[in-house]
Design a protein around this motif. Structure first.
Motif, PDB file in Angstrom:
ATOM      1  N   ASP A  28     -16.780 -10.196 -57.559  1.00  0.00           N
ATOM      2  CA  ASP A  28     -17.142 -11.873 -57.567  1.00  0.00           C
ATOM      3  C   ASP A  28     -18.784 -12.043 -57.091  1.00  0.00           C
ATOM      4  N   SER A  48      -4.394  -8.703 -51.979  1.00  0.00           N
ATOM      5  CA  SER A  48      -4.126  -9.989 -52.184  1.00  0.00           C
ATOM      6  C   SER A  48      -2.847 -10.605 -52.722  1.00  0.00           C
ATOM      7  N   ALA A  49      -1.798  -9.341 -53.269  1.00  0.00           N
ATOM      8  CA  ALA A  49      -0.517  -9.728 -53.741  1.00  0.00           C
ATOM      9  C   ALA A  49       0.266  -9.745 -52.521  1.00  0.00           C
ATOM     10  N   ARG A  83      -6.527 -14.613 -54.834  1.00  0.00           N
ATOM     11  CA  ARG A  83      -6.792 -13.409 -54.694  1.00  0.00           C
ATOM     12  C   ARG A  83      -8.175 -13.578 -53.883  1.00  0.00           C
ATOM     13  N   THR A  84      -8.231 -12.588 -53.062  1.00  0.00           N
ATOM     14  CA  THR A  84      -9.127 -12.105 -51.865  1.00  0.00           C
ATOM     15  C   THR A  84     -10.583 -12.056 -52.619  1.00  0.00           C
ATOM     16  N   ARG A  85     -11.595 -12.768 -52.542  1.00  0.00           N
ATOM     17  CA  ARG A  85     -12.928 -12.638 -53.101  1.00  0.00           C
ATOM     18  C   ARG A  85     -13.643 -11.131 -52.885  1.00  0.00           C
ATOM     19  N   GLU A 127      -6.753  -2.621 -48.403  1.00  0.00           N
ATOM     20  CA  GLU A 127      -5.610  -3.432 -48.627  1.00  0.00           C
ATOM     21  C   GLU A 127      -4.853  -3.717 -47.177  1.00  0.00           C
ATOM     22  N   VAL A 165      -8.141  -4.389 -53.192  1.00  0.00           N
ATOM     23  CA  VAL A 165      -8.461  -5.795 -52.902  1.00  0.00           C
ATOM     24  C   VAL A 165      -7.459  -6.552 -53.833  1.00  0.00           C
ATOM     25  N   GLN A 166      -7.030  -6.177 -55.135  1.00  0.00           N
ATOM     26  CA  GLN A 166      -5.951  -6.695 -55.649  1.00  0.00           C
ATOM     27  C   GLN A 166      -4.334  -6.337 -54.909  1.00  0.00           C
ATOM     28  N   ARG A 167      -4.424  -5.346 -54.442  1.00  0.00           N
ATOM     29  CA  ARG A 167      -3.040  -5.120 -53.901  1.00  0.00           C
ATOM     30  C   ARG A 167      -2.744  -5.766 -52.550  1.00  0.00           C
TER      31      ARG A 167
END
Length: 213
Positions: free
Chosen positions: A25, A211-212, A2-4, A171, A207-209
């Motif tokens: 983070d 990183s996926a 995952r990207t910080r 994203e 960020v979560q999307r």
């Protein structure tokens, strides 16, 4: 991986809670008086008491002396120093060694800059990462502008993307650059230094999307 994510320019306790609850983070304090997001040492000391373990505290400095940074560190337990001015690699290295802290350097990406050569100078001096920000003739960060993400380099040092990031573009920014981390300030605010809880949540979801992949 995952990207910080770091949210910079925090000035209020409620914004710390919003950021931590959204999964950031790192939280950044700006120790640069001309900035509308600047905090005093006393403000930062009080705010830092609300940051839990496993969330890093970053201090942003612009052309500060080693003694000035030491004064901050005497009151605020910063985990890492962010040099955001005209500091040379040698100056960063010396200040960080004197204050026994890890550090990274922000550079503004402009057309005539050899970004890779610039990064390598600081990397050789011991930088833990490098932050790439949009260029502005007057402002030191917080410009709200982006640079050409297609020019984001791929190197063997963690690279942090900053400049004009928002919940709407984060994203795509991560997918385009593959950045190790992202750093946002104005993109999650409704006023200078005043964060918006909903925008923070939306940003971290992006960020979560991103990183996926």
């Amino acid at each position: 991986m995952r990207t910080r994510a770091k949210i910079c320019g925090i000035t209020r306790t409620e914004d710390i809670y919003a950021a931590v609850n959204a999964g950031v983070d790192a939280i950044g304090f700006v120790f640069y008086a001309p900035s509308p997001r600047a905090v005093s040492i006393e403000q930062a000391r009080v705010l830092a008491q609300h940051i839990p373990a496993y969330v890093s505290i970053v201090g942003l400095f612009v052309n500060a002396t080693s003694d000035e940074i030491a004064q901050v560190l005497a009151e605020v337990s910063l985990d890492i120093l962010q040099f955001h001015g005209d500091e040379t690699a040698t100056q960063c290295q010396k200040i960080a060694q004197e204050n026994k802290r890890r550090w990274y350097k922000a550079i503004q990406v402009k057309a005539d800059l050899d970004v890779i050569a610039e990064i390598k100078q600081y990397q050789q001096a011991g930088a833990s990462a490098m932050l790439l920000d949009a260029w502005h003739p007057e402002l030191k960060g917080g410009t709200g502008h982006c640079f050409d993400w297609e020019k984001f380099p791929k190197l063997d040092i963690p690279l942090i993307l900053a400049g004009g990031l928002t919940p709407e573009n984060i994203e795509a920014a991560i997918k385009t650059t593959g950045a190790y981390a992202v750093d946002v300030s104005g993109g999650v605010e409704f006023a200078k230094g005043i964060k918006d809880q909903q925008l923070i949540q939306q940003f971290m979801q992006g960020v979560q999307r991103g990183s996926a992949q």
